[in-house]
Design an enzyme around this catalytic site. Structure first.
Site, PDB file in Angstrom:
ATOM      1  N   HIS A  15      10.732   7.538 -54.318  1.00 37.36           N
ATOM      2  CA  HIS A  15      11.619   6.987 -55.136  1.00 37.36           C
ATOM      3  C   HIS A  15      10.918   6.113 -56.259  1.00 37.36           C
ATOM      4  O   HIS A  15      10.060   5.358 -55.994  1.00 37.36           O
ATOM      5  CB  HIS A  15      12.587   6.020 -54.373  1.00 37.36           C
ATOM      6  CG  HIS A  15      13.225   6.569 -53.189  1.00 37.36           C
ATOM      7  ND1 HIS A  15      14.491   7.312 -53.048  1.00 37.36           N
ATOM      8  CD2 HIS A  15      12.647   6.879 -51.807  1.00 37.36           C
ATOM      9  CE1 HIS A  15      14.710   7.607 -51.926  1.00 37.36           C
ATOM     10  NE2 HIS A  15      13.669   7.445 -51.137  1.00 37.36           N
ATOM     11  N   LYS A  99      18.225  17.726 -51.590  1.00 33.46           N
ATOM     12  CA  LYS A  99      17.891  16.636 -50.543  1.00 33.46           C
ATOM     13  C   LYS A  99      19.157  16.398 -49.970  1.00 33.46           C
ATOM     14  O   LYS A  99      20.248  16.302 -50.608  1.00 33.46           O
ATOM     15  CB  LYS A  99      17.275  15.506 -51.485  1.00 33.46           C
ATOM     16  CG  LYS A  99      17.300  14.263 -50.346  1.00 33.46           C
ATOM     17  CD  LYS A  99      16.356  14.442 -49.231  1.00 33.46           C
ATOM     18  CE  LYS A  99      16.218  13.256 -48.289  1.00 33.46           C
ATOM     19  NZ  LYS A  99      15.339  12.239 -48.857  1.00 33.46           N
ATOM     20  N   HIS A 174      10.146  11.616 -43.510  1.00 30.50           N
ATOM     21  CA  HIS A 174       9.831  10.371 -42.807  1.00 30.50           C
ATOM     22  C   HIS A 174      10.311  10.332 -41.589  1.00 30.50           C
ATOM     23  O   HIS A 174      10.854   9.625 -40.870  1.00 30.50           O
ATOM     24  CB  HIS A 174      10.532   9.275 -43.669  1.00 30.50           C
ATOM     25  CG  HIS A 174      12.032   9.249 -44.038  1.00 30.50           C
ATOM     26  ND1 HIS A 174      12.785   9.538 -42.847  1.00 30.50           N
ATOM     27  CD2 HIS A 174      12.597   9.009 -45.221  1.00 30.50           C
ATOM     28  CE1 HIS A 174      14.243   9.659 -43.709  1.00 30.50           C
ATOM     29  NE2 HIS A 174      13.874   9.223 -44.933  1.00 30.50           N
ATOM     30  N   ASP A 247       7.692   7.861 -49.072  1.00 29.67           N
ATOM     31  CA  ASP A 247       9.188   6.844 -49.035  1.00 29.67           C
ATOM     32  C   ASP A 247       9.011   5.807 -49.914  1.00 29.67           C
ATOM     33  O   ASP A 247       9.997   4.774 -49.545  1.00 29.67           O
ATOM     34  CB  ASP A 247       9.620   6.930 -47.819  1.00 29.67           C
ATOM     35  CG  ASP A 247      11.226   6.864 -48.040  1.00 29.67           C
ATOM     36  OD1 ASP A 247      11.935   7.105 -48.840  1.00 29.67           O
ATOM     37  OD2 ASP A 247      11.751   6.282 -46.821  1.00 29.67           O
TER      38      ASP A 247
END
Length: 344
Positions: A15, A99, A174, A247
């Site tokens: 991100h 996603k 994750h 992440d």
């Protein structure tokens, strides 16, 4: 070992936000990674190829001069995603995947999928076009304990998806539990997983013991010690289904240290150094290159990078914050010492 040189790695889950935050954090990623899969959960979310290409240009503008970095874009799968947009994305060299966020699962996931079975026609289109599906694997049922949400998702939703779409390439993002690790290991070659540094380094005591530690709060939430051990074993095994995905999720410190703090750990400032500590502790530094530099590229069917990065064992102290103008971001391991650093 005092020095380790590996093929330049990639971050397969990142991100970077937008605006001032993007400009603050992008140099940290670009100095160590050649490429990164960019998450699309902005406000509004990145749902079209046109939006992804515009966002890509903003990211490239934030990369410091002299650094070579390629953002790999993704689209946010929503109930209104069309088959034609999936086809368009499959034809775009800059879009790598879609996603899937279960609605309400994490930060900016309110536009996600509330009924995954209703989205099966979209998954069929992804399978047809061989577009990878990246999944935030948690149920959002309020009756489900937050520490069990990944396991329940794996046992129900993820098992059904993999059974109904056997040719769909899936990255379970994750992973945080022994059950998720076992699922990925036992699944076919088209299912893989990313693992974050915080889930490798910490168990839930790091979040709650001695006080609430908001900068260790992320989703999926950090789990018990036996889950952490399972993740370390998977990451350091050399198994090609597991690869690096930080992440890294920057938030202003004021929004983390709040009555209702945001989920997300900011790790891009020292991502490779954090992973190196985990692998060294497991006596598996020889497996770091595969995990960080090869497995993800192979799964995404992209060429491996040709240049290298060198880590040296020289202790350094992580700053308490990374600040620019009125923005302040508190990194993972703020004001603590790390053993490894990238040789500049």
């Amino acid at each position: 070992m005092k020095k380790l040189t590996i093929t330049r790695p990639d971050d397969w889950h990142l991100h970077v936000r937008t605006g001032a935050i993007l400009k603050t954090v992008m140099p940290h990623t670009a100095r160590q990674f050649a490429r990164a899969i960019i998450m699309p959960n902005l406000k509004p979310p990145v749902t079209t190829v046109a939006q992804a290409l515009s966002y890509r240009e903003e990211i490239l503008q934030a990369v410091p001069v002299g650094l070579n970095f390629t953002p790999l874009m993704t689209l946010y799968l929503t109930g209104s995603t069309s088959a034609s947009e999936i086809s368009k994305a499959a034809e775009c060299e800059h879009v790598q995947a879609f996603k899937l966020y279960p609605a309400g699962a994490t930060t900016h996931s309110d536009a996600g999928i509330s009924d995954i079975k209703a989205a099966y026609p979209l998954l069929a289109a992804l399978e047809k076009h061989d577009m990878p599906l990246l999944i935030h694997g948690e149920v959002t049922d309020e009756a489900c304990d937050i520490f069990d949400r990944e396991q329940v998702f794996v046992d129900t939703t993820l098992t059904d998806i993999s059974r109904n779409f056997p040719e769909l390439r899936i990255v379970v993002e994750h992973v945080t539990t022994a059950e998720a690790v076992q699922f990925v290991q036992s699944a076919g070659a088209r299912i893989a997983a990313t693992i974050t540094p915080q889930h490798l380094m910490f168990n839930r005591n790091a979040l709650l013991a001695g006080g609430i530690r908001p900068h260790h709060y992320c989703l999926p939430i950090i789990k018990r010690e036996h889950h952490r051990q399972a993740l370390v074993a998977a990451a350091t095994s050399g198994h090609p289904k597991f690869f690096l995905g930080t992440d890294s999720a920057p938030h202003p410190t004021s929004l983390k240290e709040a009555a209702c703090g945001c989920a997300g750990c900011y790790s891009a400032h020292a991502a490779l150094e954090l992973y190196a500590e985990v692998f060294e502790r497991a006596d598996a530094l020889d497996k770091l290159e595969g995990f960080a530099s090869f497995h993800g590229a192979d799964f995404y069917r992209l060429p491996r990078n040709l240049d290298a990065v060198t880590l040296v064992k020289t202790p350094w102290k992580v700053p308490g914050a990374y600040s620019e103008h009125s923005l302040s971001i508190t990194p993972l391991k703020a004001n603590e010492e790390l053993a490894w650093q990238i040789q500049q």
